[in-house]
Scaffold this motif. Sequence first.
Motif, PDB file in Angstrom:
ATOM      1  N   MET A   1       0.840  -1.183   0.000  1.00 40.47           N
ATOM      2  CA  MET A   1       0.000   0.000   0.000  1.00 40.47           C
ATOM      3  C   MET A   1       0.881   1.241   0.000  1.00 40.47           C
ATOM      4  O   MET A   1       1.986   1.240   0.507  1.00 40.47           O
ATOM      5  N   GLY A   2       0.340   2.316  -0.519  1.00 43.78           N
ATOM      6  CA  GLY A   2       1.108   3.545  -0.615  1.00 43.78           C
ATOM      7  C   GLY A   2       1.091   4.353   0.666  1.00 43.78           C
ATOM      8  O   GLY A   2       0.186   4.235   1.498  1.00 43.78           O
ATOM      9  N   ILE A   3       2.110   5.166   0.788  1.00 38.88           N
ATOM     10  CA  ILE A   3       2.233   6.029   1.969  1.00 38.88           C
ATOM     11  C   ILE A   3       1.052   6.986   2.068  1.00 38.88           C
ATOM     12  O   ILE A   3       0.592   7.318   3.148  1.00 38.88           O
ATOM     13  N   GLN A   4       0.525   7.390   0.909  1.00 38.56           N
ATOM     14  CA  GLN A   4      -0.610   8.318   0.902  1.00 38.56           C
ATOM     15  C   GLN A   4      -1.830   7.691   1.577  1.00 38.56           C
ATOM     16  O   GLN A   4      -2.514   8.341   2.365  1.00 38.56           O
ATOM     17  N   GLN A   5      -2.094   6.431   1.283  1.00 38.57           N
ATOM     18  CA  GLN A   5      -3.231   5.741   1.884  1.00 38.57           C
ATOM     19  C   GLN A   5      -3.009   5.546   3.390  1.00 38.57           C
ATOM     20  O   GLN A   5      -3.937   5.664   4.178  1.00 38.57           O
ATOM     21  N   THR A   6      -1.783   5.266   3.764  1.00 37.66           N
ATOM     22  CA  THR A   6      -1.456   5.103   5.186  1.00 37.66           C
ATOM     23  C   THR A   6      -1.686   6.402   5.943  1.00 37.66           C
ATOM     24  O   THR A   6      -2.332   6.424   6.992  1.00 37.66           O
ATOM     25  N   LEU A   7      -1.165   7.505   5.392  1.00 36.78           N
ATOM     26  CA  LEU A   7      -1.321   8.798   6.059  1.00 36.78           C
ATOM     27  C   LEU A   7      -2.786   9.222   6.133  1.00 36.78           C
ATOM     28  O   LEU A   7      -3.219   9.784   7.147  1.00 36.78           O
ATOM     29  N   LYS A   8      -3.548   8.942   5.085  1.00 32.53           N
ATOM     30  CA  LYS A   8      -4.977   9.262   5.111  1.00 32.53           C
ATOM     31  C   LYS A   8      -5.674   8.477   6.225  1.00 32.53           C
ATOM     32  O   LYS A   8      -6.487   9.017   6.965  1.00 32.53           O
ATOM     33  N   ALA A   9      -5.323   7.201   6.344  1.00 36.19           N
ATOM     34  CA  ALA A   9      -5.966   6.358   7.347  1.00 36.19           C
ATOM     35  C   ALA A   9      -5.662   6.823   8.767  1.00 36.19           C
ATOM     36  O   ALA A   9      -6.539   6.834   9.625  1.00 36.19           O
ATOM     37  N   ILE A  10      -4.410   7.234   9.014  1.00 35.74           N
ATOM     38  CA  ILE A  10      -4.051   7.625  10.384  1.00 35.74           C
ATOM     39  C   ILE A  10      -4.329   9.097  10.667  1.00 35.74           C
ATOM     40  O   ILE A  10      -4.112   9.565  11.779  1.00 35.74           O
ATOM     41  N   SER A  11      -4.837   9.819   9.675  1.00 40.42           N
ATOM     42  CA  SER A  11      -5.146  11.234   9.893  1.00 40.42           C
ATOM     43  C   SER A  11      -6.381  11.435  10.772  1.00 40.42           C
ATOM     44  O   SER A  11      -6.560  12.491  11.356  1.00 40.42           O
ATOM     45  N   ASP A  12      -7.199  10.415  10.887  1.00 45.15           N
ATOM     46  CA  ASP A  12      -8.436  10.522  11.661  1.00 45.15           C
ATOM     47  C   ASP A  12      -8.190  10.080  13.109  1.00 45.15           C
ATOM     48  O   ASP A  12      -7.656   9.000  13.348  1.00 45.15           O
ATOM     49  N   PRO A  13      -8.587  10.907  14.084  1.00 41.28           N
ATOM     50  CA  PRO A  13      -8.343  10.556  15.495  1.00 41.28           C
ATOM     51  C   PRO A  13      -9.034   9.262  15.938  1.00 41.28           C
ATOM     52  O   PRO A  13      -8.496   8.529  16.763  1.00 41.28           O
ATOM     53  N   LEU A  74       3.173   0.481   9.432  1.00 40.93           N
ATOM     54  CA  LEU A  74       3.594   1.641  10.214  1.00 40.93           C
ATOM     55  C   LEU A  74       5.121   1.759  10.233  1.00 40.93           C
ATOM     56  O   LEU A  74       5.657   2.859  10.158  1.00 40.93           O
ATOM     57  N   ASP A  75       5.790   0.625  10.297  1.00 39.47           N
ATOM     58  CA  ASP A  75       7.254   0.636  10.258  1.00 39.47           C
ATOM     59  C   ASP A  75       7.754   1.234   8.945  1.00 39.47           C
ATOM     60  O   ASP A  75       8.697   2.027   8.936  1.00 39.47           O
ATOM     61  N   GLU A  76       7.110   0.876   7.841  1.00 36.06           N
ATOM     62  CA  GLU A  76       7.494   1.419   6.536  1.00 36.06           C
ATOM     63  C   GLU A  76       7.281   2.927   6.487  1.00 36.06           C
ATOM     64  O   GLU A  76       8.115   3.668   5.963  1.00 36.06           O
ATOM     65  N   ALA A  77       6.156   3.389   7.054  1.00 36.28           N
ATOM     66  CA  ALA A  77       5.870   4.827   7.068  1.00 36.28           C
ATOM     67  C   ALA A  77       6.897   5.570   7.925  1.00 36.28           C
ATOM     68  O   ALA A  77       7.374   6.648   7.549  1.00 36.28           O
ATOM     69  N   LEU A  78       7.248   4.998   9.073  1.00 35.30           N
ATOM     70  CA  LEU A  78       8.251   5.624   9.939  1.00 35.30           C
ATOM     71  C   LEU A  78       9.616   5.672   9.257  1.00 35.30           C
ATOM     72  O   LEU A  78      10.334   6.667   9.372  1.00 35.30           O
ATOM     73  N   LEU A  79       9.967   4.628   8.545  1.00 32.14           N
ATOM     74  CA  LEU A  79      11.229   4.606   7.812  1.00 32.14           C
ATOM     75  C   LEU A  79      11.258   5.718   6.769  1.00 32.14           C
ATOM     76  O   LEU A  79      12.240   6.460   6.646  1.00 32.14           O
ATOM     77  N   TRP A  80      10.159   5.878   6.049  1.00 31.37           N
ATOM     78  CA  TRP A  80      10.075   6.934   5.042  1.00 31.37           C
ATOM     79  C   TRP A  80      10.215   8.313   5.688  1.00 31.37           C
ATOM     80  O   TRP A  80      10.932   9.174   5.189  1.00 31.37           O
ATOM     81  N   LEU A  81       9.547   8.521   6.812  1.00 29.12           N
ATOM     82  CA  LEU A  81       9.631   9.800   7.509  1.00 29.12           C
ATOM     83  C   LEU A  81      11.045  10.079   8.010  1.00 29.12           C
ATOM     84  O   LEU A  81      11.530  11.209   7.925  1.00 29.12           O
ATOM     85  N   ARG A  82      11.704   9.044   8.516  1.00 30.92           N
ATOM     86  CA  ARG A  82      13.082   9.230   8.968  1.00 30.92           C
ATOM     87  C   ARG A  82      13.995   9.603   7.803  1.00 30.92           C
ATOM     88  O   ARG A  82      14.861  10.460   7.927  1.00 30.92           O
ATOM     89  N   GLU A  83      13.791   8.938   6.662  1.00 31.26           N
ATOM     90  CA  GLU A  83      14.586   9.254   5.477  1.00 31.26           C
ATOM     91  C   GLU A  83      14.316  10.690   5.016  1.00 31.26           C
ATOM     92  O   GLU A  83      15.236  11.399   4.626  1.00 31.26           O
ATOM     93  N   LEU A  84      13.070  11.101   5.089  1.00 34.24           N
ATOM     94  CA  LEU A  84      12.696  12.451   4.697  1.00 34.24           C
ATOM     95  C   LEU A  84      13.386  13.491   5.578  1.00 34.24           C
ATOM     96  O   LEU A  84      13.824  14.536   5.098  1.00 34.24           O
ATOM     97  N   ARG A  85      13.489  13.163   6.855  1.00 36.85           N
ATOM     98  CA  ARG A  85      14.140  14.071   7.800  1.00 36.85           C
ATOM     99  C   ARG A  85      15.672  13.987   7.706  1.00 36.85           C
ATOM    100  O   ARG A  85      16.368  14.764   8.339  1.00 36.85           O
ATOM    101  N   GLY A  86      16.183  13.038   6.940  1.00 36.14           N
ATOM    102  CA  GLY A  86      17.611  12.897   6.799  1.00 36.14           C
ATOM    103  C   GLY A  86      18.264  12.137   7.938  1.00 36.14           C
ATOM    104  O   GLY A  86      19.467  12.229   8.138  1.00 36.14           O
ATOM    105  N   GLU A  87      17.471  11.378   8.685  1.00 31.43           N
ATOM    106  CA  GLU A  87      17.999  10.613   9.806  1.00 31.43           C
ATOM    107  C   GLU A  87      18.607   9.307   9.295  1.00 31.43           C
ATOM    108  O   GLU A  87      18.138   8.729   8.329  1.00 31.43           O
ATOM    109  N   ASP A  88      19.651   8.848   9.974  1.00 27.62           N
ATOM    110  CA  ASP A  88      20.225   7.541   9.655  1.00 27.62           C
ATOM    111  C   ASP A  88      19.279   6.458  10.104  1.00 27.62           C
ATOM    112  O   ASP A  88      18.509   6.636  11.048  1.00 27.62           O
ATOM    113  N   GLN A  89      19.394   5.319   9.479  1.00 30.12           N
ATOM    114  CA  GLN A  89      18.497   4.195   9.817  1.00 30.12           C
ATOM    115  C   GLN A  89      19.029   3.369  10.925  1.00 30.12           C
ATOM    116  O   GLN A  89      20.020   3.087  11.229  1.00 30.12           O
TER     117      GLN A  89
END
Length: 89
Positions: A1-13, A74-89
């Motif tokens: 699944m794409g990151i967009q679908q993941t973010l949409k799903a977790i956007s709702d409280p 969720l792990d995949e989404a967190l990995l993408w966010l860390r990469e976006l922030r320039g953090e090492d894995q």
Amino acid sequence: MGIQQTLKAISDPTRRTILNLLKKSRLSAGGIAEHFDMSLPAVSKHLNVLKEADLIRDCREGKYIYYELNASVLDEALLWLRELRGEDQ
């Protein structure tokens, strides 16, 4: 699944609360609904969004369907966010 679908799903409280509930243990739709002041069809709609984003899995046991967290997405989404922030894995 794409990151967009993941973010949409977790956007709702409500969906985030459902994920937190499932983090503790698997639950039926009725068990999840007990934590909210909404109808079972409304809870089912949220569960469907989470399933489409592959954030939860369902398992039928007899006449009940139990839902459990699929943390790998969720792990995949967190990995993408860390990469976006320039953090090492």
